[in-house]
Motif scaffolding. Structure first.
Motif, PDB file in Angstrom:
ATOM      1  N   HIS A  12     -21.395 132.119   2.057  1.00  0.00           N
ATOM      2  CA  HIS A  12     -20.502 130.958   2.073  1.00  0.00           C
ATOM      3  C   HIS A  12     -19.032 131.373   2.063  1.00  0.00           C
ATOM      4  N   ALA A  13     -18.741 132.600   1.613  1.00  0.00           N
ATOM      5  CA  ALA A  13     -17.354 133.089   1.590  1.00  0.00           C
ATOM      6  C   ALA A  13     -16.730 132.993   2.979  1.00  0.00           C
ATOM      7  N   TYR A  14     -17.547 133.281   4.000  1.00  0.00           N
ATOM      8  CA  TYR A  14     -17.014 133.243   5.377  1.00  0.00           C
ATOM      9  C   TYR A  14     -16.650 131.806   5.764  1.00  0.00           C
ATOM     10  N   SER A  15     -17.528 130.843   5.382  1.00  0.00           N
ATOM     11  CA  SER A  15     -17.223 129.439   5.684  1.00  0.00           C
ATOM     12  C   SER A  15     -15.925 129.036   5.007  1.00  0.00           C
ATOM     13  N   TYR A  16     -15.779 129.425   3.732  1.00  0.00           N
ATOM     14  CA  TYR A  16     -14.584 129.030   2.984  1.00  0.00           C
ATOM     15  C   TYR A  16     -13.333 129.673   3.603  1.00  0.00           C
TER      16      TYR A  16
END
Lengths: 341, 324
Positions: free
Chosen positions: B12-16
């Motif tokens: 999810h870090a990439y989405s954020y």
């Protein structure tokens, strides 16, 4: 030509009568229903005589080969017992009885008197479920792991609202979820334990709805979750099986091959959509055809009276779990007859 | 607002990071990652600074951090950030033990920083609409809920219990539990769970059916299994079927989709609905700016985690357990 006496001209009785009319080696010789007009309607285009009592029918009919019991569940045992000695073969609607003891007693009495007992677990004859069974056998999705089933629709309307009387129908878990319990057992083997929740009696009866969620753990390890509903609109059923190598998914609500909408006559009259899944031979017809074949040719049925008993055993475990709030572990192996949980 | 990201262990870090890059008022001000090669690569990709030490990132010009490390490391990372007076968005589950979660919440309070737990499903537009219908009494009295949050086995550290705290049940119980609490303003009081590892080779739970009794009399079940296989058209789902005295409601957070059948990519469902992650990040930033309570608090994270932990205890004992 097998001679059949049909008990009950309600929803299932009508379906069975229609099926018998289309089968070549069966003659519907009598139909019993307290409501003479209903039985009369079913007897159209047959040589069947109409009776308002079972006693009258067996007194006037000779050589009944099969008695087919399409009565409310609480009457099954009484009429199975009465039918022994009159006919060599009994077909009884599901669930076989209201509890394991009733079902066990019926099976024992039939065995003792050399009467063959067939139970209408019709889901085994639905082509979509047969196809699923064959896909599982083929290993299309590897080893099954998590299974979800759904079944239901609106609260069933019937004679004197007998479905709404727990003492007569056993409620949603026994009457409706029994289909999925039987099919799941056919696919995944014996059940280890059951945990279940259902609406409490006041909510269910007060609103004329019912709803249950049942978790089943099989000895094979499979975890199944069964939803039963009499709280939704429009009947549907479905099953999803997730395995180590894939997923099988079917839902009748999403896969209706024919949807008929008639134009509402009034401006405000929203047209009701009637979904259909037409088949050359209905699963009910296939079921009865199979039972007749078993009778004529001495074959074993694909679903036995013991299967029916085991399905009731699962339903009883679910009901006990609802009452106690705890998981219920089933006794391992084959049940002894009449063994109450 | 200058935002630092602590670890790209969770995808999810990439989405954020992509969302931060999209908005002018937001800046990805730095990255710390225990995995140096991963950290350097993402920092280069997002044109931001990479720090080999967490305290260097926390000492840099950063207002806010997003913690997307492995579950069991949330506690140390969140508490270090709190002590450095950074506002925090923490990936779910908040932690792997209730004790860690409680310490994190207390530490953030003591340091006067905002702690939000990443439950983006609350920001899903169909889910919000469903809650509105339920809360306005559109279903009468709620009686039962059937939920699913199924997914694809994420692999990697998720299968290492020391890092993840557990498999599918730890990963996928918290979203739906949070929705149940949020929809009904009720708490889970009793839990029963059937849990097993039946699909993947790794010995960590990947199948689970959790049954819950809530203190408003409602019963609910949740399928939290990692049961979506490679050829399934999407990664997973979040669904609720709500049964009330006056009607029923079914909601699927990801059903706004197009079916695609590609000779090169296979069959897939392409989502076109609103981006719940984006709405969550923007609301988190808004809460910081306005100095208000976050929409999803540390306590919400703790309450959801407790149900996952209760599910494991139930499975181990073969009994129902009281949720605490």
């Amino acid at each position: 030509m097998l001679k059949v006496l049909l008990l009950g001209a309600g929803t299932m009785g009508s379906v069975h009568a229609r099926a018998y009319k289309s089968l070549g080696n069966v003659e519907l010789i009598g139909i019993v229903d307290r409501q003479e007009a209903k039985a009369g309607k079913l007897s159209a285009n047959t040589s069947a005589k109409v009776f308002t009592s079972y006693e009258e029918a067996v007194a006037k009919l000779n050589a009944i080969d099969v008695i087919d019991i399409c009565l409310p569940t609480h009457l099954h045992k009484e009429y199975v017992m009465k039918s022994i000695g009159i006919a060599r073969n009994i077909i009884c609607e599901k669930p076989l009885g209201l509890n394991v003891t009733e079902a066990g007693d019926m099976i024992a009495a039939c065995e003792k008197n050399n009467v063959r007992l067939f139970v209408g677990h019709v889901v085994r004859f639905f082509p979509e479920y047969k196809r699923i069974q064959s896909l599982l056998k083929k290993g299309s999705i590897g080893t099954p792991a998590v299974v979800r089933t759904t079944r239901g629709g609106a609260f069933p309307r019937a004679w004197k609202n007998w479905y709404g009387d727990f003492e007569k129908s056993g409620g949603l878990i026994l009457d409706l979820l029994i289909h999925d319990f039987d099919f799941l057992r056919a696919c995944f083997g014996n059940v280890e334990r059951v945990y279940a929740k259902k609406l409490n009696r006041e909510d269910a009866v007060g609103e004329n709805i019912d709803y249950a969620l049942v978790t089943i753990r099989f000895h094979s390890g499979v975890i199944a979750h069964a939803e039963g509903t009499w709280a939704h609109q429009g009947f549907s059923y479905g099953i999803e099986i997730a395995g180590t190598k894939g997923i099988i998914d079917y839902n009748s609500a999403k896969n209706a091959p024919l949807k008929h909408r008639s134009k509402g006559k009034k401006m405000d009259g929203a047209a009701v959509e009637v979904p259909e899944s037409p088949l050359a031979s209905s699963p009910y017809r296939d079921e009865l055809k199979h039972f007749i074949d078993c009778i004529v040719n001495g074959k074993d049925p694909v679903v036995t009276a013991y299967d029916a008993l085991h399905a009731i055993e699962i339903a009883m475990a679910a009901l006990t779990s609802c009452e106690t709030g705890q998981p219920v572990t089933l006794s391992t192996g084959e049940l002894t007859r009449g063994n109450e949980i | 607002m200058k935002i630092g990201i602590i670890s790209f262990a969770h995808g999810h870090a990439y989405s954020y990071a992509n969302i931060i890059r999209k908005y002018k008022g937001l800046e990805l001000a730095g990255v710390f990652d225990e995995d140096e090669s991963r950290g350097r690569a993402v920092a280069a990709h997002y044109h931001t600074a990479f720090y080999t030490k967490l305290h260097h990132l926390l000492a840099a010009d950063v207002d806010t951090v997003i913690v997307t490390s492995e579950n069991s490391k949330h506690a140390q990372h969140v508490m270090a950030a709190a002590k450095a007076k950074k506002n925090i968005l923490c990936e779910k589950p908040i932690a792997t033990t209730a004790e860690d979660a409680k310490n994190m919440i207390a530490c953030c309070e003591a340091n006067g920083v905002l702690l939000q737990v990443a439950f983006p499903v609350r920001y899903s537009t169909p889910i919000k609409r469903a809650r509105e219908i339920v809360q306005k009494g559109g279903l009468g009295k709620i009686l039962a809920v059937k939920g699913t949050n199924r997914g694809t086995n994420p692999g990697g550290w998720f299968l290492n219990k020391a890092l993840s705290g557990g498999g599918a049940v730890m990963d996928h119980t918290v979203h739906v539990v949070d929705l149940l609490r949020w929809f009904m303003d009720a708490e889970v009081k009793k839990v029963y769970a059937e849990i097993d590892h039946l699909i993947a080779d790794e010995k960590i739970d990947d199948c689970g059916i959790v049954t819950m009794d809530l203190d408003n009399g409602v019963f609910a079940t949740l399928d939290c299994s990692w049961s979506r296989n490679n050829h399934y058209p999407t990664w997973g789902d979040v669904t609720l079927e709500v049964v009330g005295t006056e009607g029923t409601l079914g909601v699927n957070a990801f059903d706004q989709k197009i079916d695609v059948y590609s000779d090169t990519e296979g069959a897939s469902w392409k989502y076109w609905g609103d981006d719940m992650n984006e709405k969550m990040i923007l609301d988190f930033v808004d809460a910081i700016k306005k100095g208000r309570q976050p929409f999803v608090t540390g306590d919400d994270g703790l309450k959801a985690l407790e149900v996952a932990l209760s599910a494991y205890r139930s499975s181990e004992s073969g009994q129902t357990v009281l949720n605490s």
